[in-house]
Each structure stands twice: as C-alpha cells, then as structure tokens.
Enzyme design. Structure first.
Site, mmCIF file in Angstrom:
data_model
loop_
_atom_site.group_PDB
_atom_site.id
_atom_site.type_symbol
_atom_site.label_atom_id
_atom_site.label_comp_id
_atom_site.label_asym_id
_atom_site.label_seq_id
_atom_site.Cartn_x
_atom_site.Cartn_y
_atom_site.Cartn_z
ATOM 1 N N LEU A 23 0.825 -1.214 0.000
ATOM 2 C CA LEU A 23 0.000 0.000 0.000
ATOM 3 C C LEU A 23 0.858 1.262 0.000
ATOM 4 O O LEU A 23 0.324 2.371 -0.112
ATOM 5 C CB LEU A 23 -0.904 0.015 1.240
ATOM 6 C CG LEU A 23 -1.976 -1.076 1.319
ATOM 7 C CD1 LEU A 23 -2.733 -0.959 2.630
ATOM 8 C CD2 LEU A 23 -2.931 -1.000 0.138
ATOM 9 N N LYS A 73 16.366 -5.814 3.391
ATOM 10 C CA LYS A 73 16.685 -4.790 4.384
ATOM 11 C C LYS A 73 18.071 -4.928 4.994
ATOM 12 O O LYS A 73 18.710 -3.915 5.321
ATOM 13 C CB LYS A 73 15.624 -4.789 5.496
ATOM 14 C CG LYS A 73 14.264 -4.300 5.046
ATOM 15 C CD LYS A 73 13.286 -4.279 6.203
ATOM 16 C CE LYS A 73 11.916 -3.788 5.759
ATOM 17 N NZ LYS A 73 10.958 -3.719 6.883
ATOM 18 N N ALA A 134 12.954 -11.920 14.221
ATOM 19 C CA ALA A 134 14.312 -11.386 14.321
ATOM 20 C C ALA A 134 14.802 -10.880 12.974
ATOM 21 O O ALA A 134 16.003 -10.746 12.764
ATOM 22 C CB ALA A 134 15.261 -12.456 14.866
ATOM 23 N N GLY A 136 14.353 -7.987 9.578
ATOM 24 C CA GLY A 136 14.599 -6.557 9.461
ATOM 25 C C GLY A 136 13.645 -5.700 10.253
ATOM 26 O O GLY A 136 14.064 -4.783 10.970
#
Length: 290
Positions: A23, A73, A134, A136
């Site tokens: 989104l 990430k 655990a 990003g």
C-alpha cells in the site's frame, strides 16, 4: 490521479520481492499530490540477486531515494555509502536517501512502530515488550524501542540464520542503552508464557499471518493473551490476522500494521522532502477510518 507529471519530477522507488501487494505507493503518492511535491513513488520487484544492480541504478538514474523491504533490508546495507547509528546497530535499512550520489541508509520501521503505539495511546516507555521475530522489521523495532526508553525487551525467534544476528544486536543494546534485551528460542513455550505475562505489549514482527501463511499464528494458545495486554501485528494485509482475531476474543487492545506503515512512510517522506505528512488526510483517502 496526478495529471501534471512533467520532466521536473523525480522518482522514488520501493525495492522488495514480492511487492505488488504494498500500500506504500498509494500512500506516498497521495501525500506528494496533496503537498504538491514533484515526486513519484513506484514499486519495483527486486530480489537479493538483483539488489546490487538496483542500488547502482539509484545513482545512475538519479532517483531521490528508495524504500527497501523484504528480503533486502539487511543485505542492502553493504551497498550504501553511509549508515545512520540506528542502521549500524540493527544491521537493517528500509530507506535510502540519494544526496548528490551519496547513498545514506536509514531505518524508519522502528520509528513508525513507536509512533503507532503513541498515537493509539499506548505507553510503552519504561515498560516491557515481547517481540516475535528477528528479521529486518523486528530488529528495527527492537533498536528503536531500546533507544526510546523501553525498559525490557524479550525476543523470540526460531534457531535460523537470524538468531545469531539478533543476539549480536541484543548484546549491543545491553551495552549501550539502559534497556535489558533477551533472546529466546520460539520453541520454548514456557519462557514465552512467562515473558508475555510480564509484558505490556506483544508484537508479531514476522510474516506469519500474511500470504502464503494467512490464517496462521505463532501464538496458538489463547490463554497466553490476557485482557490488559496490547497485541500488535506488523502485518496490514489482511487487516485482521489470526493473532489479532485471537487477541480480540481475549479482550485485548489490538493494532494492525497500518499505523506502522503510515508513520514509517511519513518518516521517510521527512527524510526525502523535509515535509510533514498529512496522515489523517491519508487515512481518509485510503479508507483506513472505516
């Protein structure tokens, strides 16, 4: 829909895989249009194999920056020129700013999560939170929570490649902040029950609950969820995950990931443009007040 796009507009990307469900493009473009900022935000399906070339493309094409989501990430950090202290500590970046060819990595996930709690009237400062995951997003929340003044954090994750990484993050936070951070195996159900019982907030920061794991929950025993516990889920599609359904049935206050998505996006826009975002306007336009 903007109809004034011309050659002076700049591009901001979103690099993740998969990403078509996001989104964020709708949210960000709604804000740019409202504030009359000449930026366009587009999603690009970029996996870890394509990531190095995609980062080079930010410089080559002169993008103002890019958002970064799963599974990129942590990997993206090694391709950037500068990292903020929060990114250095967490090892995860969700925002790249391109300043004349210098790429700086930020992380606004934790900022967005903490702001979501504040806007919902949830006071977590000097209190305890239990976090599932655990990766990003989880790591960013843990770091920001510790920096903001949360007293204690219990992290639960399976023994996978992320486990030693979150242990290293916990060690740094225990050394550099006043927050006590502990890491436990997700399979230790007795410890999980004990930690949740002493927590103000429970957060699911994993993908369990969204496709392809929709209808699933890492918490399967509803008795772990007492009525005065605040239960949050970083997932916003579906808006109500199995965990949140279970928590509602137990009388818990629940928050899905929409607030986190909006506020972390607002923090990104502040980095890229210097402008504050009209979040209430976005909620109205995107139907989040329904």
């Amino acid at each position: 829909m903007r109809n004034n796009i011309d050659g002076h507009f700049l591009l901001i990307g979103l690099m993740a895989y998969p990403i078509r469900h996001s989104l964020s493009p709708q949210m960000q473009n709604t804000i740019y249009s409202k504030l009359n900022i000449p930026y366009v935000y587009l999603a690009f399906e970029v996996d870890q194999q394509k990531l190095p070339d995609a980062v080079k493309g930010i410089r080559a094409l002169g993008l103002r920056g890019s958002a970064v989501s799963m599974p990129n990430k942590q990997l993206v950090c090694q391709y950037l020129d500068k990292l903020t202290p929060a990114v250095e500590m967490s090892g995860a970046c969700n925002t790249i700013s391109n300043d004349n060819g210098v790429l700086t990595g930020y992380n606004t996930d934790g900022i967005g999560y903490m702001r979501m709690l504040k806007e919902a009237g949830v006071d977590i400062i000097d209190k305890k939170i239990t976090i599932l995951g655990a990766g990003g997003a989880a790591t960013a929340i843990v770091v920001q929570a510790a920096l903001d003044g949360v007293k204690e954090i219990a992290i639960f994750n399976q023994k996978d490649e992320c486990y030693p990484k979150i242990e290293a993050v916990a060690k740094k936070l225990n050394e550099k902040t006043n927050c006590k951070v502990h890491v436990h195996e997700l399979a230790d159900k007795d410890q999980l029950r004990k930690e949740i019982a002493n927590s103000t907030v429970l957060c699911n920061a994993t993908g369990v609950g969204m496709k392809p794991m929709e209808g699933q929950s890492l918490i399967t025993d509803p008795t772990l969820l007492r009525a005065d516990l605040v239960v949050t889920d970083c997932i916003y599609s579906p808006r109500k995950t199995k965990l949140l359904e279970m928590a509602e049935q137990q009388g818990c206050k629940t928050l899905n990931g929409i607030g986190m998505m909006l506020w972390q996006g607002a923090a990104q826009i502040k980095i890229w443009t210097g402008e504050d975002s009209p979040i209430e306007y976005v909620k109205e336009q995107m139907g989040f007040n329904d």
